[in-house]
Design a protein around this motif. Sequence first.
Motif, mmCIF file in Angstrom:
data_model
loop_
_atom_site.group_PDB
_atom_site.id
_atom_site.type_symbol
_atom_site.label_atom_id
_atom_site.label_comp_id
_atom_site.label_asym_id
_atom_site.label_seq_id
_atom_site.Cartn_x
_atom_site.Cartn_y
_atom_site.Cartn_z
ATOM 1 N N VAL A 104 -3.670 4.472 -0.403
ATOM 2 C CA VAL A 104 -3.343 3.122 0.078
ATOM 3 C C VAL A 104 -2.623 3.287 1.406
ATOM 4 C CG1 VAL A 104 -2.179 0.950 -0.459
ATOM 5 C CG2 VAL A 104 -3.150 2.338 -2.313
ATOM 6 N N ILE A 105 -3.107 2.575 2.411
ATOM 7 C CA ILE A 105 -2.655 2.766 3.790
ATOM 8 C C ILE A 105 -2.107 1.457 4.362
ATOM 9 C CG2 ILE A 105 -3.389 3.414 6.124
ATOM 10 C CD1 ILE A 105 -5.839 4.796 4.670
ATOM 11 N N LEU A 106 -0.940 1.543 4.982
ATOM 12 C CA LEU A 106 -0.418 0.439 5.787
ATOM 13 C C LEU A 106 -0.669 0.813 7.237
ATOM 14 C CD1 LEU A 106 3.045 -0.264 4.118
ATOM 15 C CD2 LEU A 106 0.877 -1.449 3.741
ATOM 16 N N SER A 107 -1.347 -0.061 7.964
ATOM 17 C CA SER A 107 -1.695 0.192 9.356
ATOM 18 C C SER A 107 -1.067 -0.862 10.252
ATOM 19 C CB SER A 107 -3.217 0.176 9.520
ATOM 20 O OG SER A 107 -3.570 0.234 10.886
ATOM 21 N N ARG A 134 1.186 5.962 4.109
ATOM 22 C CA ARG A 134 0.096 6.048 3.142
ATOM 23 C C ARG A 134 0.614 6.741 1.896
ATOM 24 N NH1 ARG A 134 -5.063 9.303 4.649
ATOM 25 N NH2 ARG A 134 -5.341 7.718 6.219
ATOM 26 N N ILE A 135 0.096 6.304 0.750
ATOM 27 C CA ILE A 135 0.446 6.925 -0.525
ATOM 28 C C ILE A 135 -0.823 7.062 -1.356
ATOM 29 C CG2 ILE A 135 2.817 6.047 -0.572
ATOM 30 C CD1 ILE A 135 1.898 3.967 -2.657
ATOM 31 N N LYS A 136 -0.755 7.956 -2.334
ATOM 32 C CA LYS A 136 -1.842 8.097 -3.303
ATOM 33 C C LYS A 136 -1.353 7.550 -4.622
ATOM 34 C CE LYS A 136 -4.065 11.871 -0.991
ATOM 35 N NZ LYS A 136 -5.273 12.603 -1.099
ATOM 36 N N VAL A 137 -2.193 6.732 -5.246
ATOM 37 C CA VAL A 137 -1.847 6.125 -6.532
ATOM 38 C C VAL A 137 -2.979 6.355 -7.519
ATOM 39 C CG1 VAL A 137 -0.280 4.389 -5.558
ATOM 40 C CG2 VAL A 137 -2.710 3.872 -5.752
ATOM 41 N N SER A 171 9.200 -4.934 -10.866
ATOM 42 C CA SER A 171 9.454 -3.599 -11.413
ATOM 43 C C SER A 171 10.950 -3.315 -11.311
ATOM 44 C CB SER A 171 8.651 -2.548 -10.661
ATOM 45 O OG SER A 171 9.170 -2.379 -9.352
ATOM 46 N N LYS A 172 11.378 -2.207 -11.879
ATOM 47 C CA LYS A 172 12.799 -1.842 -11.832
ATOM 48 C C LYS A 172 13.289 -1.658 -10.398
ATOM 49 C CE LYS A 172 12.961 0.364 -16.325
ATOM 50 N NZ LYS A 172 13.123 1.623 -17.064
ATOM 51 N N SER A 173 12.394 -1.148 -9.534
ATOM 52 C CA SER A 173 12.818 -0.864 -8.156
ATOM 53 C C SER A 173 12.372 -1.925 -7.154
ATOM 54 C CB SER A 173 12.289 0.500 -7.724
ATOM 55 O OG SER A 173 10.870 0.491 -7.758
ATOM 56 N N GLY A 174 11.615 -2.913 -7.601
ATOM 57 C CA GLY A 174 11.139 -3.937 -6.674
ATOM 58 C C GLY A 174 9.939 -4.668 -7.206
ATOM 59 N N ALA A 175 8.751 -4.292 -6.721
ATOM 60 C CA ALA A 175 7.532 -4.980 -7.136
ATOM 61 C C ALA A 175 6.366 -3.996 -7.156
ATOM 62 C CB ALA A 175 7.213 -6.125 -6.174
ATOM 63 N N ASP A 176 5.488 -4.201 -8.119
ATOM 64 C CA ASP A 176 4.234 -3.455 -8.181
ATOM 65 C C ASP A 176 3.098 -4.404 -7.846
ATOM 66 O OD1 ASP A 176 5.433 -1.071 -9.007
ATOM 67 O OD2 ASP A 176 5.296 -1.619 -11.123
ATOM 68 N N LYS A 191 -2.294 0.446 -9.339
ATOM 69 C CA LYS A 191 -0.927 -0.060 -9.195
ATOM 70 C C LYS A 191 -0.293 0.565 -7.957
ATOM 71 C CE LYS A 191 2.769 1.404 -11.580
ATOM 72 N NZ LYS A 191 3.713 1.594 -12.704
ATOM 73 N N VAL A 192 0.243 -0.294 -7.081
ATOM 74 C CA VAL A 192 0.875 0.150 -5.840
ATOM 75 C C VAL A 192 2.345 -0.287 -5.866
ATOM 76 C CG1 VAL A 192 0.803 0.061 -3.322
ATOM 77 C CG2 VAL A 192 -1.326 -0.152 -4.636
ATOM 78 N N PRO A 193 3.302 0.672 -5.935
ATOM 79 C CA PRO A 193 4.712 0.302 -6.019
ATOM 80 C C PRO A 193 5.349 0.072 -4.642
ATOM 81 C CG PRO A 193 4.471 2.668 -6.276
ATOM 82 C CD PRO A 193 3.070 2.108 -6.113
ATOM 83 N N PHE A 194 6.238 -0.913 -4.602
ATOM 84 C CA PHE A 194 7.052 -1.198 -3.419
ATOM 85 C C PHE A 194 8.508 -1.252 -3.876
ATOM 86 C CE2 PHE A 194 2.974 -3.166 -2.390
ATOM 87 C CZ PHE A 194 2.752 -2.651 -1.127
#
Length: 179
Positions: free
Chosen positions: A114-117, A136-139, A158-163, A174-177
Amino acid sequence: MKTVIKTLVFTLALVFSHTSNAQKFSDLDPSPMDAATYPSNYKISDKAIKVIYSRPQLKGRDVAKLAPNYEVWRTGANEATEITFYKPVTFGDVKVKAGTYTLFTIPNDKEWTVILSSDINVWGAYTYKQDNDVARIKVPVAQGKDILEAFSITFEESKSGADMYMGWGTLRVKVPFTL
């Protein structure tokens, strides 16, 4: 005579005003645009994240044909998906400033990249440049029980923010933020 001229002027004005204001509206897009937000509750106006994307339909086709493995995908249809952060977030191990980014993905059977550009306002992934990656992350990929005909995005707390969940067919990602 004055009445005839007034009637003629009025009729001509009516005819020309009708045709000059006629609009041509396009039909409903086969992959309509949609939005997903976090928090998802419409009663909460203070959003942290908003995603604007188009929702392609399977229509008997395979997800792997529409979003091929190992190829950069626009994460939807039509224009590339855009994600807006209204406050800074952490994506993987990268702190990302508030702002709008394009959300690209690289599908694979077992995991997605998953890429943020920083490259925004783009059509598809045709002009994707890795040099413009912000993070970028791999999920991992999971399988759901229900079949989603239309590509869909939703958020959960989610516990740390949002999925952010992306789903299509039985595929789920699922992409965690961290907020």
